[in-house]
Design a protein around this motif. Sequence first.
Motif, PDB file in Angstrom:
ATOM      1  N   ALA A  53       8.589  -7.483  -5.559  1.00  0.00           N
ATOM      2  CA  ALA A  53       7.227  -7.437  -5.028  1.00  0.00           C
ATOM      3  C   ALA A  53       6.409  -7.093  -6.090  1.00  0.00           C
ATOM      4  N   THR A  54       4.783  -7.862  -6.271  1.00  0.00           N
ATOM      5  CA  THR A  54       4.097  -7.457  -7.269  1.00  0.00           C
ATOM      6  C   THR A  54       3.035  -6.684  -6.676  1.00  0.00           C
ATOM      7  N   THR A  55       2.624  -6.710  -5.416  1.00  0.00           N
ATOM      8  CA  THR A  55       1.625  -5.905  -4.881  1.00  0.00           C
ATOM      9  C   THR A  55       1.962  -5.251  -3.885  1.00  0.00           C
ATOM     10  N   LEU A  56       1.831  -3.926  -3.825  1.00  0.00           N
ATOM     11  CA  LEU A  56       2.112  -3.210  -2.678  1.00  0.00           C
ATOM     12  C   LEU A  56       1.008  -2.795  -1.909  1.00  0.00           C
ATOM     13  N   ASN A  57       0.749  -3.202  -0.734  1.00  0.00           N
ATOM     14  CA  ASN A  57      -0.391  -2.933   0.237  1.00  0.00           C
ATOM     15  C   ASN A  57      -0.237  -1.766   1.271  1.00  0.00           C
ATOM     16  N   ILE A  58      -1.077  -0.935   1.307  1.00  0.00           N
ATOM     17  CA  ILE A  58      -0.775   0.300   2.318  1.00  0.00           C
ATOM     18  C   ILE A  58      -1.764   0.267   3.355  1.00  0.00           C
ATOM     19  N   PRO A  59      -1.331  -0.323   4.228  1.00  0.00           N
ATOM     20  CA  PRO A  59      -2.300  -0.505   5.705  1.00  0.00           C
ATOM     21  C   PRO A  59      -2.536   0.791   6.441  1.00  0.00           C
ATOM     22  N   ASP A  60      -3.587   0.880   6.707  1.00  0.00           N
ATOM     23  CA  ASP A  60      -3.858   1.869   7.690  1.00  0.00           C
ATOM     24  C   ASP A  60      -4.250   1.111   9.036  1.00  0.00           C
ATOM     25  N   THR A  61      -3.031   0.494   9.630  1.00  0.00           N
ATOM     26  CA  THR A  61      -3.178  -0.176  10.799  1.00  0.00           C
ATOM     27  C   THR A  61      -3.936   0.086  11.870  1.00  0.00           C
ATOM     28  N   VAL A  62      -4.003   1.398  12.198  1.00  0.00           N
ATOM     29  CA  VAL A  62      -4.589   1.865  13.316  1.00  0.00           C
ATOM     30  C   VAL A  62      -5.824   2.488  13.033  1.00  0.00           C
ATOM     31  N   GLY A  63      -6.245   2.446  11.871  1.00  0.00           N
ATOM     32  CA  GLY A  63      -7.574   3.206  11.387  1.00  0.00           C
ATOM     33  C   GLY A  63      -7.461   4.574  11.851  1.00  0.00           C
ATOM     34  N   TYR A  64      -6.506   5.539  11.254  1.00  0.00           N
ATOM     35  CA  TYR A  64      -6.235   6.540  11.698  1.00  0.00           C
ATOM     36  C   TYR A  64      -6.581   7.592  10.607  1.00  0.00           C
ATOM     37  N   SER A  65      -6.507   7.312   9.592  1.00  0.00           N
ATOM     38  CA  SER A  65      -6.672   7.912   8.403  1.00  0.00           C
ATOM     39  C   SER A  65      -7.963   8.544   7.972  1.00  0.00           C
ATOM     40  N   VAL A  66      -8.090   9.396   7.125  1.00  0.00           N
ATOM     41  CA  VAL A  66      -9.629  10.117   6.586  1.00  0.00           C
ATOM     42  C   VAL A  66      -9.459  10.207   5.221  1.00  0.00           C
ATOM     43  N   PRO A  67     -10.727   9.910   4.782  1.00  0.00           N
ATOM     44  CA  PRO A  67     -10.877   9.554   2.942  1.00  0.00           C
ATOM     45  C   PRO A  67     -10.160  10.432   2.201  1.00  0.00           C
ATOM     46  N   ASP A  68     -10.168  11.743   2.362  1.00  0.00           N
ATOM     47  CA  ASP A  68      -9.485  12.794   1.394  1.00  0.00           C
ATOM     48  C   ASP A  68      -8.006  12.450   1.366  1.00  0.00           C
ATOM     49  N   GLN A  69      -7.332  12.518   2.827  1.00  0.00           N
ATOM     50  CA  GLN A  69      -6.132  12.375   3.125  1.00  0.00           C
ATOM     51  C   GLN A  69      -5.468  11.131   2.566  1.00  0.00           C
ATOM     52  N   PHE A  70      -6.256  10.010   2.841  1.00  0.00           N
ATOM     53  CA  PHE A  70      -5.905   8.743   2.506  1.00  0.00           C
ATOM     54  C   PHE A  70      -5.543   8.567   0.942  1.00  0.00           C
ATOM     55  N   GLY A  71      -6.752   8.990   0.418  1.00  0.00           N
ATOM     56  CA  GLY A  71      -6.539   8.972  -1.264  1.00  0.00           C
ATOM     57  C   GLY A  71      -5.574   9.478  -1.774  1.00  0.00           C
ATOM     58  N   LYS A  72      -5.280  11.042  -1.275  1.00  0.00           N
ATOM     59  CA  LYS A  72      -4.036  11.619  -1.779  1.00  0.00           C
ATOM     60  C   LYS A  72      -2.790  11.004  -1.622  1.00  0.00           C
ATOM     61  N   THR A  73      -2.718  10.283  -0.465  1.00  0.00           N
ATOM     62  CA  THR A  73      -1.352   9.513  -0.144  1.00  0.00           C
ATOM     63  C   THR A  73      -1.306   8.379  -1.300  1.00  0.00           C
ATOM     64  N   ILE A  74      -2.314   7.619  -1.368  1.00  0.00           N
ATOM     65  CA  ILE A  74      -2.274   6.583  -2.596  1.00  0.00           C
ATOM     66  C   ILE A  74      -1.790   7.089  -4.062  1.00  0.00           C
ATOM     67  N   ARG A  75      -2.434   8.533  -4.391  1.00  0.00           N
ATOM     68  CA  ARG A  75      -2.077   9.042  -5.609  1.00  0.00           C
ATOM     69  C   ARG A  75      -0.653   9.302  -5.586  1.00  0.00           C
ATOM     70  N   ASN A  76      -0.172  10.229  -4.465  1.00  0.00           N
ATOM     71  CA  ASN A  76       1.166  10.566  -4.398  1.00  0.00           C
ATOM     72  C   ASN A  76       2.066   9.504  -4.464  1.00  0.00           C
ATOM     73  N   LEU A  77       1.641   8.161  -3.741  1.00  0.00           N
ATOM     74  CA  LEU A  77       3.042   7.047  -3.938  1.00  0.00           C
ATOM     75  C   LEU A  77       2.926   6.686  -5.058  1.00  0.00           C
ATOM     76  N   ILE A  78       1.730   6.460  -6.099  1.00  0.00           N
ATOM     77  CA  ILE A  78       1.897   5.979  -7.289  1.00  0.00           C
ATOM     78  C   ILE A  78       2.489   7.034  -8.180  1.00  0.00           C
ATOM     79  N   GLU A  79       2.288   8.261  -8.071  1.00  0.00           N
ATOM     80  CA  GLU A  79       2.836   9.283  -9.121  1.00  0.00           C
ATOM     81  C   GLU A  79       4.505   9.400  -8.624  1.00  0.00           C
ATOM     82  N   ARG A  80       4.882   9.403  -7.313  1.00  0.00           N
ATOM     83  CA  ARG A  80       6.319   9.616  -7.110  1.00  0.00           C
ATOM     84  C   ARG A  80       7.061   8.516  -6.942  1.00  0.00           C
TER      85      ARG A  80
END
Length: 515
Positions: free
Chosen positions: A163-190
């Motif tokens: 897979a060349t693109t990994l898409n992270i969906p917030d399918t049910v619109g539950y996330s909030v900006p600060d937390q969602f941004g951190k999740t993306i950063r954590n995934l990229i780093e981990r």
Amino acid sequence: MKDKLIIFDTTLRDGEQSPGASMTRDEKVRIAKALERLRVDVIEAGFPAASPGDFESVQAIARTINQSTVCGLARAIDSDVDKAGEAVKPAGRRRIHTFIATSPIHMKMKLQMEPGQVIDYAVRAVKRALRYTDDVEFSPEDAGRSEEDFLCRILEAVIDAGATTLNIPDTVGYSVPDQFGKTIRNLIERIPNSDKAIFSVHCHNDLGLAVANSLSAVLNGARQVECTINGLGERAGNASLEEVVMAVRTRKDVFPCSTDIDTREIVNCSKLVSSITGFPIQPNKAIVGANAFAHEAGIHQDGVLKNRETYEIMLAEDVGWTTNRMVLGKHSGRNAFKTRMHEIGVEFDSEDALNQVFFRFKQLADKKHEIFDDDLQALITEAALESEDDWAQLVSLKVCSETGETPRAQVVVRVDGEEVTGIAEGSGAVDASLKAIESIVHTGASLQLYSVNNITSGTDAQGEVTVRLEKRGRIVNGQGADTDIVIASAKAYVNAVNKLVLRKEKRHPQTGSDV
Ligand code: KIV
Ligand code: ZN
């Protein structure tokens, strides 16, 4: 050099999942062409396994579009991936987007699978998609409520699978900006092999945070945003393309990336999607709402006249507000008409199709002095809405409305080839007309929404009416346009009735239910 932010538009797939927003193949091709003019990088054209009609629409788009990548959605099962692969085959650039749910609740209740099985399905789907294209995107559905450790496991496995693109969906619109941004950063780093893929986000707007969450993800390393024109989409919608694009462009000082979007096409594209789906744009909608650049308050006008930057952070012309110039009138000939249609991206399949719309243009020009681009788009939508094969066709309408009297309408509708007359009274001319039509067609449907929008300004403007009908959980939108809004309303009602009668089976990609 700034990074590129890939704009992935899913108006034709997730947008179409809004109740009542379903589009025909030709309408989808029209929108796909407008998206290509907008220079969208990826067009998610549909879910080919949903129905034969959806497969054909994706294939038709794949045959038409040359510049943008055409993408088909597939659940992580062989038959879906094969259908998506076949449907996008004719495209110059093609992508398969496969997904499976990863949140505990979805895995247990919807899929009834163990986490290990979910990873196996995801890896298998990605490998199968690679038979058709090397551009494969994977989404862990409901990532917004998935465990980060599990996301890391499954995403590492699908990158290894190709897979060349990994898409992270917030399918049910539950996330909030600060937390969602951190999740993306954590995934990229981990994730150890994260450098081999582009991280993307796909946010729903249930808490009104879809754009904010997407932008927070961009600040934390995401380089693709999935979005829709006007924020159309399932429930409260998806992140709105125009808002994401203009935020990144206007706040160059904040965002480390830029898009290739031709922003001057935004308003045209927005109006087209609104007129085809029958979802009106609220006047105060950012960027594309009628009031988005209007300065009502005197103090603001004074400031803007002295220096527009006192109250304006963007230029209306940069998003295409002033491109809607008057082009044609009563004396314009067939050639001028055809040329302008070509300029706004409309081509005719045959001389016959051109003649039919030209005839409508002449009728409109008799009633309306100046014909704008938006009027021309509405003519095309109208022509596409009416077909000789329709079960019901509006033949004539007579309304009597006077002060102190109950309005009364007499309508003739051709039903299954036979002309039937209906008469009804109502609280107003529109109410009486719709009741008269219902007395002929007997749908028993309930009216969920009635809205009128003026296509251009002035009292001779065409009114574009949307009527939403519901019957046994099924929702359809009907549209009609005319300089007389009572006639536009009758057309819209008949259009909705025809959609209700024409029941087409179609599977929803995420719930599996018929829509
Ligand atoms: O919202 C969602 O999770 C989706 C996926 C199919 C990407 O639309
Ligand atoms: Zn979605």
